[in-house]
Write a protein that holds these residues in place. Structure first.
Motif, short mmCIF file in Angstrom:
data_model
loop_
_atom_site.label_atom_id
_atom_site.label_comp_id
_atom_site.label_asym_id
_atom_site.label_seq_id
_atom_site.Cartn_x
_atom_site.Cartn_y
_atom_site.Cartn_z
N UNK A 177 0.84 -1.22 0.00
CA UNK A 177 0.00 0.00 0.00
C UNK A 177 0.87 1.27 0.00
N UNK A 178 2.02 1.18 0.73
CA UNK A 178 2.94 2.34 0.74
C UNK A 178 3.50 2.63 -0.65
N UNK A 179 3.77 1.56 -1.43
CA UNK A 179 4.26 1.76 -2.79
C UNK A 179 3.26 2.56 -3.62
N UNK A 180 1.98 2.19 -3.47
CA UNK A 180 0.95 2.93 -4.22
C UNK A 180 0.90 4.41 -3.79
N UNK A 181 1.06 4.59 -2.48
CA UNK A 181 1.06 5.98 -1.99
C UNK A 181 2.25 6.77 -2.54
N UNK A 182 3.41 6.04 -2.61
CA UNK A 182 4.58 6.73 -3.16
C UNK A 182 4.38 7.08 -4.62
#
Length: 598
Positions: free
Chosen positions: A425-430
């Motif tokens: 999910x953090x990757x998508x946020x990045x």
């Protein structure tokens, strides 16, 4: 140069001797005091050095009273001296007036101040002195500095009763030799200075010897005339008898002469009437010319006032343009400062974007290696926290982009602290953050384009200002043209004033001609010849006649004067040779001669 050096040394010695002798006496000085007389003689030679010779209708004139008259114009305090000198009846020559002026200035203790005013205006002195004269060089300033020391002395000089016109200034070197003999080693140099002035003194002595020889020749001529007059008196006593016999014959001849003179007087009266008629006609023509010229002057004055008003308006426009230029310069400077600040902010934002890009790459690497080393991921998260803090500090200076970046960084902190397991999910946020950063970059590019447009607008404004400056230069040229026209109008006014002066001169000449005609009539009628027994005192100075003060008739007016009041000689219409004339008649006749010659 030698003459200037000699005169300066002589002035130093005379001032030194005068101050020492005055301090030793301890009282006010009279005109009979020898050192004071020597000081005035040396000062007169200094003022005469390099004088230009002025030619008049009488002959060549060379006096130092001309430059002294300038002091009245340059310094209004000296007007009292000039008026008192002009009001003295004993003074008849310019040399006597110059000596009286120096006496009065020394008594006022302002001689040095007046001479300093003259030296400060050397462009006026150049009309009277040669370029190498003492008053035009540095020696003149040195002499003025020496004369300042004479303010210590009190002088009481009587001008009445002294013959300042005919005094002959001779330098007495005995005073200087006594001074040098009584002095020590320092004053021995004064003897050498006096000896060095040998050539100058010899020239002065030659000049004085020439004047003395002229005076002796005059005395010899007077003695010869006296002897002739005595012989004529002896012969006259013998002829008295014969003259009595001839008196009756002369009476008859006088009657015939009277009849002829009366006829000639009638003819002259008719001529004068004709001349008066012609004079009246010429005067009417001159009045008409004067009225026309006066009207032209009024019109030119009106034109001049209008031009001055236009000049004032143009000067006001010029001041307003200068103020507007200054305001525009201030605005340009402020805009340039804002551009520099915006460029700095752009560079900082670019640096922040680069850091964010590098950090996003690091985050991708950490997601790939999450299974291998969770501990290393935690260290990387700490590094991300520190980098986010730095981002917060830098993003505070930006306005919209920094605020959005701070909110997103806070969200990232919360998600990293609460959800370590959810790395995907953090990757998508990045990714979403990267997209937002790209949008911000686009917005910054747009801002940059807007700034470039503003720069182009400012360049256009500067070109407009340059064109206005060129217009200002054109206005300056027009101002110069107007000033030239003004000068031409002033020249025309001056020429017209000169024409009016010439017309006044013609009128004065015509008046003088009328006076000459009246005097010719008086001469034809005959002046009343005053008898010797009727006069006991001089008509001008009112001094009593005696054996030493003899009686003399004026051949123009017929009155009796003393020798001093009737020492002048002029040629009259009734006498072919120059005869004795009183001072008043002498001045009147000279004025008429000067007006006729001019």
């Amino acid at each position: 140069m030698e003459e200037r050096a000699n005169l300066m040394n002589m002035m130093k010695l005379s001032i030194k001797i005068l101050i020492q002798s005055a301090l030793s006496l301890g009282r006010t000085l009279d005109s009979d005091f020898p050192p004071l007389q020597q000081f005035f003689v040396v000062l007169e030679h200094c003022l005469k050095h390099g004088l230009k010779v002025k030619k008049t209708f009488i002959g060549q004139n060379k006096s130092f009273f001309g430059p002294l008259e300038l002091v009245e114009k340059l310094c209004p305090e000296a007007s009292d001296i000039a008026t008192s000198v002009k009001n003295l009846p004993e003074l008849k020559t310019a040399v006597g007036r110059g000596r009286a002026w120096l006496y009065l200035a020394l008594m006022q203790k302002k001689l040095a101040d007046y001479l300093k005013v003259l030296l400060d205006h050397k462009h006026l002195l150049s009309e009277f002195y040669e370029p190498d004269a003492l008053m035009m060089e540095e020696e003149g300033a040195v002499i003025v500095g020496l004369i300042v020391g004479l303010n210590v002395i009190d002088a009481n000089l009587c001008l009445k009763g002294e013959d300042l016109d005919s005094q002959v200034g001779v330098i007495d070197f005995s005073l200087y030799l006594k001074e040098t003999q009584d002095s020590d080693g320092k004053q021995d140099g004064g003897i050498t200075a006096v000896l060095d002035q040998k050539h100058y003194v010899e020239e002065l002595n030659r000049h004085l010897s020439c004047t003395v020889a002229d005076l002796q020749n005059k005395i010899d001529c007077l003695e010869k005339t006296n002897s002739k007059l005595q012989e004529e008196l002896a012969a006259a006593t013998d002829r008295i008898g014969s003259l009595q016999e001839e008196q009756q014959q002369l009476k008859q001849q006088n009657e015939l002469i009277r009849e002829r003179s009366e006829k000639s007087v009638e003819v002259t009266k008719e001529d004068t009437k004709v001349e008066l008629d012609t004079y009246k006609q010429s005067r009417q023509g001159l009045d008409e010319m004067y009225s026309d010229i006066w009207k032209q002057l009024k019109e030119e004055k009106k034109i001049r006032l209008e031009l001055e008003k236009e000049l004032e308006l143009q000067i006001g426009m010029k001041t307003e343009m200068e103020i507007a230029m200054k305001l525009l310069e201030k605005d340009t400077h402020e805009k340039q400062d804002t551009l520099v600040a915006l460029r700095q902010q752009l560079e900082e934002v670019k640096a922040i974007n680069l850091q964010m890009f590098h950090k996003s790459q690091n985050a991708e690497c950490s997601l790939q290696q999450k299974t291998e080393a969770i501990s290393s991921f935690e260290g990387k998260t700490n590094e991300m926290m520190s980098s986010m803090k730095q981002m917060e500090e830098r993003l505070q200076h930006a306005e919209k982009a920094r605020q959005t970046a701070e909110e997103r960084c806070n969200k990232m902190k919360q998600e990293l602290a609460g959800r370590l397991d959810t790395c995907r999910q953090q990757m998508s946020q990045l990714d979403s953050k990267c997209s937002t950063l790209e949008k911000e970059l686009k917005s910054e590019k747009e801002q940059r384009q807007t700034l470039q447009k503003e720069l182009h607008q400012e360049k256009d404004a500067t070109t407009l200002l340059k064109t206005e400056l060129q217009q200002m230069e054109g206005l300056k040229k027009e101002l110069r043209k107007l000033q030239d026209e003004k000068q031409q109008l002033e020249k025309v006014c001056e020429e017209q004033e000169q024409a009016l002066q010439e017309m006044g001169l013609h009128l004065s000449q015509s008046k003088l001609k009328m006076e000459d005609i009246k005097e010719v009539n008086k001469a034809l009628k005959g002046h009343t010849w005053l008898k010797d027994d009727e006069a006991t005192h001089c008509k001008q100075c009112e001094k009593e006649f005696s054996i030493s003060r003899r009686k003399h008739h004026c051949r123009n007016c017929g009155d009796i004067f003393c020798n001093t009041c009737s020492s002048n000689e002029l040629a009259l219409p009734s006498y072919p040779k120059p005869v004795r004339v009183c001072d008043t008649c002498h001045t009147l006749l000279l004025q008429r001669c000067s007006s006729n010659s001019s």
